[in-house]
Design a protein around this motif. Sequence first.
Motif, PDB file in Angstrom:
ATOM      1  N   MET A 198      27.853  65.940   1.781  1.00 50.43           N
ATOM      2  CA  MET A 198      27.216  66.369   3.026  1.00 50.43           C
ATOM      3  C   MET A 198      28.175  67.113   3.948  1.00 50.43           C
ATOM      4  O   MET A 198      27.785  68.031   4.650  1.00 50.43           O
ATOM      5  N   VAL A 199      29.445  66.707   3.949  1.00 54.85           N
ATOM      6  CA  VAL A 199      30.424  67.307   4.843  1.00 54.85           C
ATOM      7  C   VAL A 199      30.618  68.803   4.541  1.00 54.85           C
ATOM      8  O   VAL A 199      30.969  69.578   5.422  1.00 54.85           O
ATOM      9  N   PHE A 200      30.342  69.221   3.300  1.00 59.29           N
ATOM     10  CA  PHE A 200      30.502  70.631   2.941  1.00 59.29           C
ATOM     11  C   PHE A 200      29.415  71.508   3.561  1.00 59.29           C
ATOM     12  O   PHE A 200      29.538  72.729   3.590  1.00 59.29           O
ATOM     13  N   GLN A 201      28.348  70.908   4.045  1.00 57.57           N
ATOM     14  CA  GLN A 201      27.240  71.652   4.646  1.00 57.57           C
ATOM     15  C   GLN A 201      27.535  72.029   6.101  1.00 57.57           C
ATOM     16  O   GLN A 201      26.846  72.862   6.673  1.00 57.57           O
ATOM     17  N   GLU A 202      28.528  71.398   6.703  1.00 59.30           N
ATOM     18  CA  GLU A 202      28.813  71.610   8.117  1.00 59.30           C
ATOM     19  C   GLU A 202      29.854  72.701   8.320  1.00 59.30           C
ATOM     20  O   GLU A 202      30.634  73.001   7.418  1.00 59.30           O
ATOM     21  N   GLN A 203      29.851  73.273   9.542  1.00 61.91           N
ATOM     22  CA  GLN A 203      30.838  74.296   9.878  1.00 61.91           C
ATOM     23  C   GLN A 203      32.221  73.640   9.921  1.00 61.91           C
ATOM     24  O   GLN A 203      32.394  72.564  10.489  1.00 61.91           O
ATOM     25  N   TRP A 204      33.195  74.304   9.304  1.00 63.59           N
ATOM     26  CA  TRP A 204      34.519  73.719   9.153  1.00 63.59           C
ATOM     27  C   TRP A 204      35.371  73.975  10.400  1.00 63.59           C
ATOM     28  O   TRP A 204      36.037  75.000  10.534  1.00 63.59           O
ATOM     29  N   LYS A 205      35.323  73.046  11.341  1.00 62.95           N
ATOM     30  CA  LYS A 205      36.193  73.065  12.526  1.00 62.95           C
ATOM     31  C   LYS A 205      36.673  71.639  12.740  1.00 62.95           C
ATOM     32  O   LYS A 205      36.217  70.937  13.639  1.00 62.95           O
ATOM     33  N   PRO A 206      37.599  71.203  11.890  1.00 62.51           N
ATOM     34  CA  PRO A 206      37.998  69.786  11.922  1.00 62.51           C
ATOM     35  C   PRO A 206      38.985  69.463  13.048  1.00 62.51           C
ATOM     36  O   PRO A 206      39.701  70.333  13.543  1.00 62.51           O
ATOM     37  N   GLN A 207      38.962  68.195  13.437  1.00 63.04           N
ATOM     38  CA  GLN A 207      40.043  67.649  14.252  1.00 63.04           C
ATOM     39  C   GLN A 207      40.955  66.938  13.244  1.00 63.04           C
ATOM     40  O   GLN A 207      40.496  66.044  12.531  1.00 63.04           O
ATOM     41  N   VAL A 208      42.191  67.378  13.199  1.00 64.47           N
ATOM     42  CA  VAL A 208      43.134  66.818  12.226  1.00 64.47           C
ATOM     43  C   VAL A 208      44.141  65.947  12.962  1.00 64.47           C
ATOM     44  O   VAL A 208      44.742  66.368  13.949  1.00 64.47           O
ATOM     45  N   ASN A 209      44.310  64.731  12.471  1.00 63.16           N
ATOM     46  CA  ASN A 209      45.260  63.789  13.046  1.00 63.16           C
ATOM     47  C   ASN A 209      46.321  63.444  12.000  1.00 63.16           C
ATOM     48  O   ASN A 209      45.987  63.175  10.847  1.00 63.16           O
ATOM     49  N   LEU A 210      47.566  63.472  12.408  1.00 61.34           N
ATOM     50  CA  LEU A 210      48.678  63.140  11.515  1.00 61.34           C
ATOM     51  C   LEU A 210      49.405  61.921  12.061  1.00 61.34           C
ATOM     52  O   LEU A 210      49.834  61.910  13.211  1.00 61.34           O
ATOM     53  N   ASP A 211      49.514  60.880  11.242  1.00 59.58           N
ATOM     54  CA  ASP A 211      50.337  59.714  11.555  1.00 59.58           C
ATOM     55  C   ASP A 211      51.477  59.696  10.559  1.00 59.58           C
ATOM     56  O   ASP A 211      51.249  59.900   9.361  1.00 59.58           O
ATOM     57  N   LEU A 212      52.673  59.456  11.050  1.00 63.56           N
ATOM     58  CA  LEU A 212      53.792  59.364  10.114  1.00 63.56           C
ATOM     59  C   LEU A 212      54.732  58.258  10.503  1.00 63.56           C
ATOM     60  O   LEU A 212      54.787  57.831  11.653  1.00 63.56           O
ATOM     61  N   ASN A 213      55.449  57.795   9.493  1.00 58.13           N
ATOM     62  CA  ASN A 213      56.384  56.691   9.667  1.00 58.13           C
ATOM     63  C   ASN A 213      57.479  56.850   8.624  1.00 58.13           C
ATOM     64  O   ASN A 213      57.251  57.441   7.569  1.00 58.13           O
ATOM     65  N   THR A 214      58.644  56.327   8.926  1.00 54.78           N
ATOM     66  CA  THR A 214      59.730  56.351   7.947  1.00 54.78           C
ATOM     67  C   THR A 214      60.296  54.943   7.803  1.00 54.78           C
ATOM     68  O   THR A 214      60.233  54.136   8.732  1.00 54.78           O
TER      69      THR A 214
END
Length: 165
Positions: A37-53
Amino acid sequence: MAENQQAAGNENQNQPQFALQRIYVKDLSFESPNAPMVFQEQWKPQVNLDLNTAHTKVSDNQYEVVLSMTVTAKLDEKVAYIVEIQQAGVFMVAGIEGPQLGQMLGAYCPTILFPYAREAIDGAVGKGSFPALMLAPVNFDAIYAQALKKKQEETAGEAGAEQTH
């Protein structure tokens, strides 16, 4: 002459040494819970990056450094995909101690690992049939400095709290 060579050999043993011994993917996960279903929507994502070391001592002069990253892309409130990776490396570090060792393991090594993790994430996203994701570079020195400052403030706060009680 032999004495000079021996002295030079002893000097080299005291010199700081650093070497990358191995880079590998320790764990990699890709989920697309709302496909197709997600492929049917306009692609304008909010992208979140979490990182840890994190790092662990493997032997006398060997350390494993693990860069953990989670990328979540959402369309409105729907999760398009989640990618999680633990990109790791084994590094030989000798003649470096204290704060310099902390900086090396907490900032320098993750900087080396980041391009490998970024490439693996982009590959997983592409195989999930989503547009390419090229993560911006990360300043691990700044992140390490912030974490160090926060830890020092917490330690100072705890010491102050102990004195007042």
